[in-house]
Write a protein that holds these residues in place. Structure first.
Motif, PDB file in Angstrom:
ATOM      1  N   ARG A  82       0.753  -1.132  -0.233  1.00  0.00           N
ATOM      2  CA  ARG A  82      -0.069   0.080   0.021  1.00  0.00           C
ATOM      3  C   ARG A  82       0.687   1.176  -0.023  1.00  0.00           C
ATOM      4  O   ARG A  82       1.825   1.293   0.883  1.00  0.00           O
ATOM      5  CB  ARG A  82      -0.708   0.022   1.254  1.00  0.00           C
ATOM      6  N   LEU A  83       0.650   2.141  -1.088  1.00  0.00           N
ATOM      7  CA  LEU A  83       1.659   3.358  -1.002  1.00  0.00           C
ATOM      8  C   LEU A  83       0.850   4.494  -0.205  1.00  0.00           C
ATOM      9  O   LEU A  83      -0.339   4.737  -0.472  1.00  0.00           O
ATOM     10  CB  LEU A  83       1.498   3.703  -2.567  1.00  0.00           C
ATOM     11  N   LEU A  84       1.621   5.025   0.583  1.00  0.00           N
ATOM     12  CA  LEU A  84       1.183   6.181   1.481  1.00  0.00           C
ATOM     13  C   LEU A  84       1.986   7.182   1.026  1.00  0.00           C
ATOM     14  O   LEU A  84       3.298   7.439   1.106  1.00  0.00           O
ATOM     15  CB  LEU A  84       1.196   5.941   2.838  1.00  0.00           C
ATOM     16  N   VAL A  85       1.187   8.439   0.752  1.00  0.00           N
ATOM     17  CA  VAL A  85       1.922   9.696   0.143  1.00  0.00           C
ATOM     18  C   VAL A  85       1.464  10.768   1.104  1.00  0.00           C
ATOM     19  O   VAL A  85       0.499  11.430   1.151  1.00  0.00           O
ATOM     20  CB  VAL A  85       1.606   9.976  -1.137  1.00  0.00           C
ATOM     21  N   PRO A  86       2.354  11.297   2.122  1.00  0.00           N
ATOM     22  CA  PRO A  86       1.983  12.268   3.001  1.00  0.00           C
ATOM     23  C   PRO A  86       1.705  13.700   2.233  1.00  0.00           C
ATOM     24  O   PRO A  86       2.616  13.974   1.476  1.00  0.00           O
ATOM     25  CB  PRO A  86       3.380  12.736   4.049  1.00  0.00           C
ATOM     26  N   SER A  87       0.536  14.380   2.468  1.00  0.00           N
ATOM     27  CA  SER A  87       0.387  15.655   1.680  1.00  0.00           C
ATOM     28  C   SER A  87      -0.647  16.501   2.527  1.00  0.00           C
ATOM     29  O   SER A  87      -1.500  15.993   2.922  1.00  0.00           O
ATOM     30  CB  SER A  87       0.018  15.265   0.274  1.00  0.00           C
ATOM     31  N   PRO A  88      -0.502  17.829   2.519  1.00  0.00           N
ATOM     32  CA  PRO A  88      -1.533  18.514   3.032  1.00  0.00           C
ATOM     33  C   PRO A  88      -2.662  18.431   2.554  1.00  0.00           C
ATOM     34  O   PRO A  88      -3.891  18.940   3.067  1.00  0.00           O
ATOM     35  CB  PRO A  88      -0.945  19.811   3.207  1.00  0.00           C
ATOM     36  N   ALA A  89      -2.963  17.794   1.107  1.00  0.00           N
ATOM     37  CA  ALA A  89      -3.987  17.833   0.420  1.00  0.00           C
ATOM     38  C   ALA A  89      -4.721  16.310   0.501  1.00  0.00           C
ATOM     39  O   ALA A  89      -5.518  15.948   0.103  1.00  0.00           O
ATOM     40  CB  ALA A  89      -3.765  17.846  -1.061  1.00  0.00           C
ATOM     41  N   GLY A  90      -4.168  15.480   1.523  1.00  0.00           N
ATOM     42  CA  GLY A  90      -4.449  14.203   1.662  1.00  0.00           C
ATOM     43  C   GLY A  90      -5.678  14.306   2.680  1.00  0.00           C
ATOM     44  O   GLY A  90      -6.345  14.890   3.293  1.00  0.00           O
ATOM     45  N   VAL A  91      -6.108  12.672   2.891  1.00  0.00           N
ATOM     46  CA  VAL A  91      -7.329  12.481   3.866  1.00  0.00           C
ATOM     47  C   VAL A  91      -6.729  12.550   5.309  1.00  0.00           C
ATOM     48  O   VAL A  91      -5.507  12.230   5.458  1.00  0.00           O
ATOM     49  CB  VAL A  91      -8.177  11.250   3.608  1.00  0.00           C
ATOM     50  N   PRO A  92      -7.582  12.928   6.037  1.00  0.00           N
ATOM     51  CA  PRO A  92      -6.752  13.191   7.630  1.00  0.00           C
ATOM     52  C   PRO A  92      -6.351  11.756   8.016  1.00  0.00           C
ATOM     53  O   PRO A  92      -7.049  10.927   8.028  1.00  0.00           O
ATOM     54  CB  PRO A  92      -8.010  13.573   8.298  1.00  0.00           C
ATOM     55  N   PHE A  93      -5.120  11.919   8.736  1.00  0.00           N
ATOM     56  CA  PHE A  93      -4.601  10.588   9.466  1.00  0.00           C
ATOM     57  C   PHE A  93      -5.149  10.589  10.941  1.00  0.00           C
ATOM     58  O   PHE A  93      -5.396  11.450  11.485  1.00  0.00           O
ATOM     59  CB  PHE A  93      -3.254  10.921   9.766  1.00  0.00           C
ATOM     60  N   THR A  94      -5.993   9.413  11.141  1.00  0.00           N
ATOM     61  CA  THR A  94      -6.766   9.142  12.272  1.00  0.00           C
ATOM     62  C   THR A  94      -6.310   7.881  12.960  1.00  0.00           C
ATOM     63  O   THR A  94      -5.500   7.063  12.186  1.00  0.00           O
ATOM     64  CB  THR A  94      -8.111   9.104  11.946  1.00  0.00           C
ATOM     65  N   GLN A  95      -6.530   7.668  14.242  1.00  0.00           N
ATOM     66  CA  GLN A  95      -6.275   6.298  15.018  1.00  0.00           C
ATOM     67  C   GLN A  95      -6.971   5.296  14.129  1.00  0.00           C
ATOM     68  O   GLN A  95      -6.310   4.180  13.944  1.00  0.00           O
ATOM     69  CB  GLN A  95      -6.917   6.650  16.375  1.00  0.00           C
ATOM     70  N   ALA A  96      -8.227   5.547  13.396  1.00  0.00           N
ATOM     71  CA  ALA A  96      -8.704   4.431  12.646  1.00  0.00           C
ATOM     72  C   ALA A  96      -7.869   4.063  11.516  1.00  0.00           C
ATOM     73  O   ALA A  96      -7.739   2.837  11.161  1.00  0.00           O
ATOM     74  CB  ALA A  96     -10.148   5.076  12.092  1.00  0.00           C
ATOM     75  N   LEU A  97      -7.314   5.298  10.889  1.00  0.00           N
ATOM     76  CA  LEU A  97      -6.295   4.819   9.691  1.00  0.00           C
ATOM     77  C   LEU A  97      -4.954   4.082  10.303  1.00  0.00           C
ATOM     78  O   LEU A  97      -4.588   3.335   9.550  1.00  0.00           O
ATOM     79  CB  LEU A  97      -5.960   6.297   8.859  1.00  0.00           C
ATOM     80  N   ALA A  98      -4.818   4.453  11.498  1.00  0.00           N
ATOM     81  CA  ALA A  98      -3.475   3.906  12.164  1.00  0.00           C
ATOM     82  C   ALA A  98      -3.785   2.344  12.283  1.00  0.00           C
ATOM     83  O   ALA A  98      -2.941   1.528  11.931  1.00  0.00           O
ATOM     84  CB  ALA A  98      -2.948   4.431  13.683  1.00  0.00           C
ATOM     85  N   HIS A  99      -5.170   1.998  12.544  1.00  0.00           N
ATOM     86  CA  HIS A  99      -5.401   0.563  12.816  1.00  0.00           C
ATOM     87  C   HIS A  99      -5.384  -0.073  11.327  1.00  0.00           C
ATOM     88  O   HIS A  99      -4.969  -1.257  11.241  1.00  0.00           O
ATOM     89  CB  HIS A  99      -6.690   0.452  13.370  1.00  0.00           C
TER      90      HIS A  99
END
Ligand code: ADE
Length: 242
Positions: A82-99
């Protein structure tokens, strides 16, 4: 879990040898490799950026080194990460996404700098693997490196065996859509300030109720958005949310 990170500043990731993330790496729970994007450049200046089409300030990362890096680290014949690209235009990072991320077998982080990465890199990658642009919050950093440190730390502590006491995951802030109640330790009195008596009562029912009330009150004061989003079915009849 296997994690690859691509960045023009591999030195940013030195802290990942420390603390509990370092331990997860040392014992093999987390297999993490950091790659220098410039490995995949071929000119003498090891160029990774250029001016934006359409004009505007700043520089954009060129697609060729990124394309070569992704071909090398996610070859079409292997199961894709799974490719993750940090960006201020991305979806919010949350605890649910961390899981969600903690449950993936392989992650690949692409750290953009400047005004970001040429969009075609992400569009092309999306034909081969799941791609998520993810934002830490509504502010702008110089690049994705710090965001990757944050995301990795949030995710690593959710990997099986990383935290000694798995119960601590259940009580912490964001575990049930609420902020955590305040915590205290010894001494019982410090600079004339007392630990709330209920916490010293030994009455586990009252303590649980007090913590729940504090969590609800704190969440209502600091994060009304979280309180508004809470599933009414998760509330018990003694909860006060107004
Ligand atoms: N890169 C620049 N700003 C960022 C942000 N807010 N979140 C994630 N990555 C970023």
């Amino acid at each position: 879990m296997r994690v690859d990170i691509v960045s023009i500043f591999p030195e940013y990731f030195a802290p990942l040898d420390l603390s509990l993330v370092g331990r997860a790496r040392a014992n093999g729970t987390l297999r993490l490799v950091v790659h220098d994007l410039r490995t995949w450049t071929h000119d003498v200046h090891r160029t990774v950026d250029d001016t934006p089409y359409g004009g505007g300030p700043g520089m954009v990362m060129r697609p060729e080194p990124w394309g070569a890096a992704l071909d090398a680290l996610a070859p079409p014949e292997a199961p894709p990460p799974r490719l993750l690209v940090p960006s201020p235009a991305g979806v919010p990072f949350t605890q649910a996404l961390a899981h969600e991320l903690a449950a993936e077998p392989r992650l690949l982080f692409a750290c953009g700098r400047y005004e970001g990465i040429d969009q075609r890199v992400l569009d092309h990658a999306a034909t081969r693997m799941p791609v998520t642009e993810v934002s830490l919050g509504d502010y702008v950093l110089f690049g994705g490196e710090v965001a990757v440190l944050v995301i990795l730390e949030a995710m690593t502590r959710l990997l099986p065996g990383v935290l000694g006491n798995a119960g601590s995951l259940d009580d912490e802030s964001h575990a049930h859509g609420l902020l955590e109640a305040p915590m205290y330790t010894k001494p019982a009195t410090w600079r004339d300030l007392e630990v709330p008596a209920v916490l010293r009562s030994g009455d586990h029912g009252r303590i649980a109720r007090w913590r729940r009330d504090e969590a609800l009150a704190r969440t209502g004061r600091r994060r009304p958005d979280m309180l508004a989003a809470i599933d009414p079915g998760s509330l018990d009849k003694r909860d006060v949310t107004a």
